[in-house]
Design a protein around this motif. Structure first.
Motif, PDB file in Angstrom:
ATOM      1  N   LEU A  81      34.355   0.199  -1.649  1.00  0.00           N
ATOM      2  CA  LEU A  81      35.055  -0.252  -0.445  1.00  0.00           C
ATOM      3  C   LEU A  81      34.109  -1.012   0.487  1.00  0.00           C
ATOM      4  O   LEU A  81      34.485  -2.027   1.083  1.00  0.00           O
ATOM      5  CB  LEU A  81      35.671   0.940   0.286  1.00  0.00           C
ATOM      6  N   ARG A  82      32.877  -0.517   0.617  1.00  0.00           N
ATOM      7  CA  ARG A  82      31.908  -1.211   1.468  1.00  0.00           C
ATOM      8  C   ARG A  82      31.615  -2.604   0.936  1.00  0.00           C
ATOM      9  O   ARG A  82      31.568  -3.585   1.691  1.00  0.00           O
ATOM     10  CB  ARG A  82      30.618  -0.398   1.541  1.00  0.00           C
ATOM     11  N   ARG A  83      31.409  -2.690  -0.371  1.00  0.00           N
ATOM     12  CA  ARG A  83      31.098  -3.987  -0.967  1.00  0.00           C
ATOM     13  C   ARG A  83      32.265  -4.950  -0.889  1.00  0.00           C
ATOM     14  O   ARG A  83      32.080  -6.165  -0.807  1.00  0.00           O
ATOM     15  CB  ARG A  83      30.681  -3.798  -2.431  1.00  0.00           C
ATOM     16  N   SER A  84      33.486  -4.416  -0.923  1.00  0.00           N
ATOM     17  CA  SER A  84      34.672  -5.273  -1.007  1.00  0.00           C
ATOM     18  C   SER A  84      35.252  -5.637   0.353  1.00  0.00           C
ATOM     19  O   SER A  84      36.227  -6.392   0.408  1.00  0.00           O
ATOM     20  CB  SER A  84      35.756  -4.588  -1.850  1.00  0.00           C
ATOM     21  N   ALA A  85      34.693  -5.094   1.436  1.00  0.00           N
ATOM     22  CA  ALA A  85      35.253  -5.369   2.768  1.00  0.00           C
ATOM     23  C   ALA A  85      35.341  -6.864   3.078  1.00  0.00           C
ATOM     24  O   ALA A  85      36.385  -7.338   3.555  1.00  0.00           O
ATOM     25  CB  ALA A  85      34.453  -4.628   3.834  1.00  0.00           C
ATOM     26  N   PRO A  86      34.284  -7.672   2.810  1.00  0.00           N
ATOM     27  CA  PRO A  86      34.407  -9.121   3.093  1.00  0.00           C
ATOM     28  C   PRO A  86      35.507  -9.788   2.269  1.00  0.00           C
ATOM     29  O   PRO A  86      36.248 -10.639   2.777  1.00  0.00           O
ATOM     30  CB  PRO A  86      33.023  -9.673   2.715  1.00  0.00           C
ATOM     31  N   VAL A  87      35.640  -9.381   1.008  1.00  0.00           N
ATOM     32  CA  VAL A  87      36.691  -9.959   0.165  1.00  0.00           C
ATOM     33  C   VAL A  87      38.062  -9.493   0.643  1.00  0.00           C
ATOM     34  O   VAL A  87      39.047 -10.217   0.530  1.00  0.00           O
ATOM     35  CB  VAL A  87      36.474  -9.577  -1.310  1.00  0.00           C
ATOM     36  N   GLY A  88      38.122  -8.274   1.184  1.00  0.00           N
ATOM     37  CA  GLY A  88      39.378  -7.789   1.750  1.00  0.00           C
ATOM     38  C   GLY A  88      39.866  -8.672   2.884  1.00  0.00           C
ATOM     39  O   GLY A  88      41.069  -8.921   3.024  1.00  0.00           O
ATOM     40  N   LEU A  89      38.940  -9.188   3.682  1.00  0.00           N
ATOM     41  CA  LEU A  89      39.303 -10.108   4.754  1.00  0.00           C
ATOM     42  C   LEU A  89      39.807 -11.427   4.179  1.00  0.00           C
ATOM     43  O   LEU A  89      40.797 -12.000   4.668  1.00  0.00           O
ATOM     44  CB  LEU A  89      38.097 -10.348   5.663  1.00  0.00           C
ATOM     45  N   VAL A  90      39.152 -11.913   3.124  1.00  0.00           N
ATOM     46  CA  VAL A  90      39.611 -13.132   2.443  1.00  0.00           C
ATOM     47  C   VAL A  90      41.016 -12.918   1.883  1.00  0.00           C
ATOM     48  O   VAL A  90      41.897 -13.784   2.000  1.00  0.00           O
ATOM     49  CB  VAL A  90      38.638 -13.516   1.311  1.00  0.00           C
ATOM     50  N   ASP A  91      41.245 -11.754   1.293  1.00  0.00           N
ATOM     51  CA  ASP A  91      42.556 -11.396   0.753  1.00  0.00           C
ATOM     52  C   ASP A  91      43.617 -11.466   1.841  1.00  0.00           C
ATOM     53  O   ASP A  91      44.708 -12.041   1.649  1.00  0.00           O
ATOM     54  CB  ASP A  91      42.467  -9.977   0.162  1.00  0.00           C
ATOM     55  N   LEU A  92      43.320 -10.900   2.998  1.00  0.00           N
ATOM     56  CA  LEU A  92      44.269 -10.897   4.113  1.00  0.00           C
ATOM     57  C   LEU A  92      44.603 -12.316   4.562  1.00  0.00           C
ATOM     58  O   LEU A  92      45.783 -12.674   4.697  1.00  0.00           O
ATOM     59  CB  LEU A  92      43.676 -10.098   5.276  1.00  0.00           C
TER      60      LEU A  92
END
Length: 384
Positions: A81-92
């Protein structure tokens, strides 16, 4: 009639599953079309089994996410989850943008734009979880990336739903903030329990009797999912975290015992999704829904490609990750349902249903085709 209808539904699902096995593709599109045919406005609407199908559908999503959670430890989840947080923002940003733009371009107003942004943003955890199992992708390197994005999306719903509810009913920001705070505390508590007291939870659930273990695990999963839902947290997230807590022999035995139940109720979930859609409402909004669906396919493919690339995964794995994120489902319908109940726009519900139905059907087909197409492109590129 209840037993007759349930028997016909389960037998019909078995026959459709046999067809999918025979021709080597996911049964999900067939389940959805069956629900469409026998739901409201369908060829032969069913009358007495609605309540059971509705409850079974909810259990299906919960068990799908619980069994996925069994594949990962709490430490692995937190790290991912920590590693994927920036990609989560891109996803949003990538996936909410088409819905927001459509709301304004159609002239439906800012609230409808916020609703459609949520509809186009979130992936169906239930369908994607089923796909990962059906296609035997659980052990692939990109699967933790996909799961982390699913969890981040469901966690984002913790913030989104209270804000949307406040917009729909016109309540103040303090009420939305209070609901958001309660949800955030609930997720934090579950994660802390997972990290610090996982061994005790396993000790409580362990039993030499498979029957007792099944009842304990199934009951605990439903209880935690229900508690999460009552605190405005996704029931799917609660079930996923229960699976994450378990490890070792308890997790292995629980997975074996729960799998048949999961398969049954997961099939019921996909049928229920079709039941809730009236075919007569779809044609007037089909063109707009198809355009939004095309945009949704591209944005999810881009999201999966970027996320897997950041994790050092090759092109084929990136294609699989993007394709796995395409389906939309349960959350999208919930969001649209809130807007329909608030009378935001008369066509919004039908548009959301058509959009989700297109991607719920094409998503599994795209996932099936993703790896062969990626290999073909790679071969041609290498040959050139």
């Amino acid at each position: 009639m209840l037993l007759f209808e349930l028997g016909a539904i389960v037998l019909g699902l078995g026959l459709l599953g046999a067809v999918s096995v025979r021709f080597g593709f996911s049964p999900i599109p067939l389940y959805l079309l069956a629900g469409l045919a026998f739901g409201q406005g369908g060829l032969v609407p069913l009358a007495t089994s609605d309540a059971f199908i509705s409850a079974g559908a909810e259990i299906g999503v919960i068990l799908l996410l619980f069994t996925l959670g069994l594949e990962y430890t709490t430490t692995e989840l937190v790290t991912t989850l920590r590693r994927s947080a920036p990609v989560g923002l891109v996803d949003l940003v990538l996936n909410a943008a088409p819905g927001v733009a459509a709301g304004f371009l159609l002239g439906w107003g800012p609230i409808a734009a916020v609703v459609l942004g949520g509809v186009t943003y979130v992936t169906s955890s239930g369908i994607t979880a089923k796909l990962l199992g059906d296609l035997d992708w659980i052990g692939h390197r990109e699967t933790p990336v996909v799961l982390s994005l699913l969890v981040l999306e469901d966690l984002a719903m913790i913030a989104y739903l209270p804000i949307l509810a406040a917009l729909l009913v016109g309540t103040g920001p303090l009420d939305a903030a209070a609901t958001l705070g309660v949800a955030a505390v609930a997720v934090t508590v579950v994660l802390v329990v997972s990290l610090r007291f996982g061994r005790r939870v396993e000790s409580f659930l362990h039993s030499p009797s498979e029957e007792v273990l099944l009842l304990k695990v199934f009951g605990t999963t439903l209880l935690v999912a229900g508690a999460a839902q009552s605190l405005q947290v996704s029931a799917a997230v609660g079930a996923f975290l229960v699976g994450v807590v378990l490890s070792g022999p308890v997790a292995h035995t629980a997975h074996t015992l729960i799998t048949p139940l999961r398969d049954l109720f997961a099939a019921v979930f996909f049928v229920f999704f079709g039941f809730s859609t009236n075919p007569a409402d779809l044609p007037p909004v089909a063109a707009i829904a198809a355009l939004l669906a095309a945009a949704g396919i591209l944005t999810k493919l881009a999201t999966g490609w970027i996320a897997a690339s950041r994790a050092g995964i090759g092109p084929i794995g990136r294609a699989r990750a993007g394709a796995a994120l395409i389906p939309r489902g349960e959350f999208n319908i919930v969001i649209a349902g809130l807007a329909v109940a608030a009378n935001v726009h008369p066509d919004l519900g039908a548009l959301a249903a058509a959009y989700v139905l297109i991607l719920a059907i094409t998503g599994p087909l795209a996932a099936r085709a993703a790896e062969p197409l990626a290999r073909l492109v790679r071969q041609r590129h290498d040959g050139a």
